[in-house]
Each structure stands twice: as structure tokens, then as C-alpha cells.
Scaffold this active site. Sequence first.
Site, short mmCIF file in Angstrom:
data_model
loop_
_atom_site.label_atom_id
_atom_site.label_comp_id
_atom_site.label_asym_id
_atom_site.label_seq_id
_atom_site.Cartn_x
_atom_site.Cartn_y
_atom_site.Cartn_z
N ASP A 120 1.92 0.48 0.14
CA ASP A 120 1.70 -0.60 1.09
C ASP A 120 2.81 -1.63 0.90
O ASP A 120 3.29 -1.83 -0.22
CB ASP A 120 0.34 -1.26 0.86
CG ASP A 120 -0.82 -0.40 1.32
OD1 ASP A 120 -0.64 0.40 2.25
OD2 ASP A 120 -1.92 -0.54 0.76
N ASP A 139 -1.46 2.39 8.57
CA ASP A 139 -2.71 1.65 8.82
C ASP A 139 -2.73 1.06 10.23
O ASP A 139 -3.77 1.03 10.89
CB ASP A 139 -2.89 0.54 7.79
CG ASP A 139 -3.02 1.07 6.37
OD1 ASP A 139 -3.46 2.22 6.20
OD2 ASP A 139 -2.67 0.33 5.43
#
Length: 160
Positions: A120, A139
Site C-alpha cells: 500500500d 483497492d
Amino acid sequence: MRSYVLYLAAFVALIIDQATKIGVVFGLDLVNRLRLDVAPPLLTFRYGENRGINFGLFDGGSDASRWALVVISLVICVAVFLWVRRSHGQSRMMQLCAGLVIGGALGNVVDRVLYGYVLDFLNMSCCGVNNPFVFNVADIFIFAGAAGLILFEGRAKKPA
């Protein structure tokens, strides 16, 4: 009708996700820098290793949980694919949305297989609210695709 829109959307989403992760995390050396202000506070790159699901939920950290999440993600991809093919095979919008969900999920699966966790790097805050969470492009694709599946589901049905 063939599901070329679904396949193309999934492929493009997967490639964009992996390219952004490689470019930002390794290309900009975020893995060592840990933070890079792009347009603070709206956009900051922050290195994150997500061993669970969204927002770190179910972060067991064990190898068993890693592979369980890989299997769950793959089962969800197959389920979405089969549902859209059987129920909405003619709807290009539903194919596109399903492709985004599948491509995003596969991007996170690739991370889990290669690194043991999902990379991330995106952090966004606004209006005095400091968001502590990081996420990635996969995401975004999963969220946008799932929202589209919900919004366009009723429109894709054929009249009885």
C-alpha cells in the site's frame, strides 16, 4: 457475446496496479524513504504492508492467513466472473465493473504471493481530517467496480 470487456478491464486494472506499485514503492524508493509528500495533505505516499484485508482487518501475520486470503480472493474472482457471465453477459458496463473488481483483486493476490503482504502507498487526507490508512490502486479498482456492480445491476437485467 464474449466477455472481452471483462477480460480487458481485468488485465488493464492488474497491469496499472502492479505498475504503480513498482513505480512508487521501488522506483521512488518509498520502501526505504517510507513517506513522500506529493500534494500534502491531499496526497501523500506512505509505505505500508497490509497482511490482512481492508484497513488491516484479519491481520494474522501467519503464512496460513496469507494463503487463506489468497484462496478467498481467487474464489471471489471466480464467483464474480461466473455471476456476471451468467446473469449479465450482454452488459458491457457490468463486464467492465466485474473486470475492475477481478483485476484489482488479482493485483493484491500477486502481492501476497510475491511479498507475503499487499503493498500500500496511497494516503489521502482533507479538510482537517488526518486519515491514518494507506491503500493502493487495486483497492480503488475494487471499490469502483463493486460500486458499479451495485449501481448498474438493475439496469443490466432483461425484461421478463
